[in-house]
Motif scaffolding. Sequence first.
Motif, short mmCIF file in Angstrom:
data_model
loop_
_atom_site.label_atom_id
_atom_site.label_comp_id
_atom_site.label_asym_id
_atom_site.label_seq_id
_atom_site.Cartn_x
_atom_site.Cartn_y
_atom_site.Cartn_z
N LEU A 9 -4.73 20.60 5.45
CA LEU A 9 -4.36 19.33 5.87
C LEU A 9 -4.37 18.22 5.03
O LEU A 9 -3.50 17.19 4.84
CB LEU A 9 -5.36 18.74 6.89
CG LEU A 9 -5.01 17.78 7.87
CD1 LEU A 9 -3.30 17.80 8.49
CD2 LEU A 9 -5.93 17.55 8.96
N LEU A 16 2.74 13.53 2.67
CA LEU A 16 3.27 12.58 3.39
C LEU A 16 3.15 11.20 2.78
O LEU A 16 4.06 10.27 2.79
CB LEU A 16 2.58 12.47 4.67
CG LEU A 16 2.80 13.91 5.51
CD1 LEU A 16 2.08 13.56 6.98
CD2 LEU A 16 4.20 13.80 6.03
N VAL A 157 2.43 20.08 9.10
CA VAL A 157 1.05 19.42 9.62
C VAL A 157 0.61 20.24 10.94
O VAL A 157 -0.48 20.59 10.88
CB VAL A 157 1.31 17.95 10.14
CG1 VAL A 157 -0.08 17.41 10.59
CG2 VAL A 157 2.19 17.19 9.06
N LEU A 185 -3.67 16.22 18.34
CA LEU A 185 -3.17 16.21 17.14
C LEU A 185 -3.29 14.75 16.68
O LEU A 185 -3.06 14.43 15.36
CB LEU A 185 -2.06 16.80 17.05
CG LEU A 185 -0.88 16.22 17.95
CD1 LEU A 185 -0.02 14.97 17.40
CD2 LEU A 185 0.54 17.27 17.99
N THR A 186 -3.71 13.97 17.54
CA THR A 186 -3.50 12.48 17.03
C THR A 186 -4.88 12.02 16.59
O THR A 186 -6.20 12.15 16.82
CB THR A 186 -3.50 11.66 18.29
OG1 THR A 186 -1.98 11.87 18.82
CG2 THR A 186 -3.32 10.05 18.01
N MET A 236 5.97 7.70 12.99
CA MET A 236 4.82 8.44 13.24
C MET A 236 4.92 9.27 14.88
O MET A 236 4.66 10.39 15.01
CB MET A 236 3.36 7.81 13.13
CG MET A 236 3.17 7.73 11.66
SD MET A 236 1.22 6.93 11.31
CE MET A 236 1.59 5.37 11.94
N THR A 239 7.20 12.12 14.25
CA THR A 239 6.52 13.21 13.62
C THR A 239 5.72 14.03 14.64
O THR A 239 5.41 15.17 14.51
CB THR A 239 5.59 12.73 12.54
OG1 THR A 239 6.49 11.90 11.52
CG2 THR A 239 4.93 13.71 11.69
N GLU A 243 5.61 17.95 15.88
CA GLU A 243 4.40 18.63 15.93
C GLU A 243 4.13 19.15 17.41
O GLU A 243 3.65 20.55 17.59
CB GLU A 243 3.13 17.70 15.60
CG GLU A 243 2.96 17.18 14.18
CD GLU A 243 1.51 16.49 13.98
OE1 GLU A 243 0.61 17.06 14.38
OE2 GLU A 243 1.73 15.45 13.23
O1 LIG Z 1 -2.01 13.12 9.46
C1 LIG Z 1 -1.77 13.89 10.38
O2 LIG Z 1 -2.82 14.37 10.92
C2 LIG Z 1 -0.74 13.69 11.00
O3 LIG Z 1 -0.59 14.45 12.25
C3 LIG Z 1 0.32 12.74 10.76
C4 LIG Z 1 0.45 11.51 11.33
C5 LIG Z 1 1.55 10.90 10.97
O4 LIG Z 1 2.63 10.84 11.19
O5 LIG Z 1 1.45 10.08 9.94
C6 LIG Z 1 0.77 11.94 12.84
C7 LIG Z 1 -0.36 11.82 13.62
C8 LIG Z 1 -1.55 11.48 13.36
O6 LIG Z 1 -2.25 10.70 14.43
C9 LIG Z 1 -1.86 10.96 12.24
C10 LIG Z 1 -0.89 10.88 11.11
#
Ligand SMILES: O=C(O)C(=O)C[C@]1(C(=O)O)C=C[C@@H](O)C=C1
Length: 252
Positions: A9, A16, A157, A185-186, A236, A239, A243
């Motif tokens: 990660l 990123l 990711v 995932l957030t 975001m 993204t 995901e």
């Molecule tokens: O870094 C992560 O864990 C991601 O999933 C990427 C990302 C982003 O788009 O920057 C998206 C979701 C997360 O809440 C945090 C950041």
Amino acid sequence: MAHADGLTLESIRNSLIRQEDTIIFSLIERAKYPIIPQLYDSRCSVLPGISGSLLENIVRETEAIQAKYGRYQFPEEHSFFPDNLPDSLVPPNSYPQVLHPAAASININKTIWDMYINKLLPLIASEGNYENYTCVAASDLECLQALSRRIHYGKFVAEVKFKDASEEYSPAIQAKDRDALMKLLTFESVEEMVKRRVEKKAKVFGQEVNLNNDAGNGKCKIDPSVLPCLYGEWVMPLTKHVEVEYLLRRLD
Ligand SMILES: O=C(O)C(=O)C[C@]1(C(=O)O)C=C[C@@H](O)C=C1
């Protein structure tokens, strides 16, 4: 946790972070030019008889050349006009296959295109005239490709997150529970940091550089407050959408 393919990660997040630089520099470049309505006009008034806008035609033909030379063999690259792309002349690369094969079916470039033209461009440029349309189109394509690569990086990711905690993700995937996946995932604290960092990068990258010590009197080539808005409202969330779409197919 490092996986057999070497991805963690942390390494994905570092990519990123580096991609932020590419996006911000490309937007600073684009902000030099006005919004030229003729470039985006869906009936292509510049070339009567041709369907689609001038930008669409330039992007479609540029992508066709890049496809021939292998651009779309790479899983982080996504075409804006994937129908009828020519086959690659270049032999297949030895890029490690880290994604589930279903990843290839996810392409949200239509949404990215609409967001870029209708929402983002008006925040960094205003209508005007500039004769070198292709120069502006090339700059638009740089921005579009940088945004597309970053947003579709959500596939990588998601893959790492899945491998790190498959026992947590699997039940939500099997139940096709988008909300549960989104929650898993957030990371709100990471998102807050991203927004603060991109604003700061825009200030630093966009400052006037001169030989006095006044850092250009605080003048900036792009309004830095556009960046947290772009990232918080579109980059975001899109993204995360990628995901979720990837995870939903991860056990197919
Ligand atoms: O870094 C992560 O864990 C991601 O999933 C990427 C990302 C982003 O788009 O920057 C998206 C979701 C997360 O809440 C945090 C950041």
